[in-house]
Design an enzyme around this catalytic site. Sequence first.
Site, PDB file in Angstrom:
ATOM      1  N   LYS A   1      66.489  16.739  64.579  1.00  0.00           N
ATOM      2  CA  LYS A   1      66.886  18.144  64.665  1.00  0.00           C
ATOM      3  C   LYS A   1      68.376  18.280  64.978  1.00  0.00           C
ATOM      4  O   LYS A   1      69.041  19.201  64.492  1.00  0.00           O
ATOM      5  CB  LYS A   1      66.038  18.886  65.695  1.00  0.00           C
ATOM      6  CG  LYS A   1      64.567  18.998  65.295  1.00  0.00           C
ATOM      7  CD  LYS A   1      64.404  19.727  63.967  1.00  0.00           C
ATOM      8  CE  LYS A   1      62.951  19.987  63.634  1.00  0.00           C
ATOM      9  NZ  LYS A   1      62.765  20.799  62.434  1.00  0.00           N
ATOM     10  N   TYR A  47      62.279  13.182  67.187  1.00  0.00           N
ATOM     11  CA  TYR A  47      62.328  14.607  66.861  1.00  0.00           C
ATOM     12  C   TYR A  47      63.689  15.199  67.239  1.00  0.00           C
ATOM     13  O   TYR A  47      64.333  15.885  66.443  1.00  0.00           O
ATOM     14  CB  TYR A  47      61.208  15.337  67.595  1.00  0.00           C
ATOM     15  CG  TYR A  47      61.152  16.818  67.331  1.00  0.00           C
ATOM     16  CD1 TYR A  47      60.558  17.317  66.180  1.00  0.00           C
ATOM     17  CD2 TYR A  47      61.682  17.724  68.244  1.00  0.00           C
ATOM     18  CE1 TYR A  47      60.496  18.682  65.932  1.00  0.00           C
ATOM     19  CE2 TYR A  47      61.622  19.084  68.005  1.00  0.00           C
ATOM     20  CZ  TYR A  47      61.028  19.559  66.849  1.00  0.00           C
ATOM     21  OH  TYR A  47      60.973  20.905  66.613  1.00  0.00           O
ATOM     22  N   SER A  60      65.950  22.904  66.273  1.00  0.00           N
ATOM     23  CA  SER A  60      65.152  23.135  67.478  1.00  0.00           C
ATOM     24  C   SER A  60      66.065  23.104  68.694  1.00  0.00           C
ATOM     25  O   SER A  60      67.061  22.369  68.715  1.00  0.00           O
ATOM     26  CB  SER A  60      64.101  22.042  67.614  1.00  0.00           C
ATOM     27  OG  SER A  60      63.441  22.142  68.861  1.00  0.00           O
TER      28      SER A  60
END
Length: 125
Positions: free
Chosen positions: A21, A17, A4
Amino acid sequence: NTSSVAALRGTPTMCAYVSSKAALIGLTMCAAKDFAPYNIRVNAISPALVGPGFMWDRQNELHAKADSPYFDNDKDVVATNKINSVPLKRLGTIEEVVHTAAFLLSNNLSSYTTGTNSIVAGGLA
């Protein structure tokens, strides 16, 4: 691998998160080197702001509720601000991410591409 742009930007309120990533990008680079002798290519794709859809709506809702100085408390304002931060001034589509994956999967088009992180983000990264 699907990473991401959040991993590259350090998006506020998304530490777990972002960390996971970012780790995936490192894993991609290492695995590409480990598997290259076997002619196996390993790449990542890092999309950003893909929508509309459930995930787009949910992320804006959560950011609006996060009580963060980086996000407005109105989910619609959050969404507008995010889109305005993209140089192309629009959301990406799932199809645009799929086209990048198709390129990376093609032996004809990307046979010398390994260990890369392809950013699909309208210039945001």
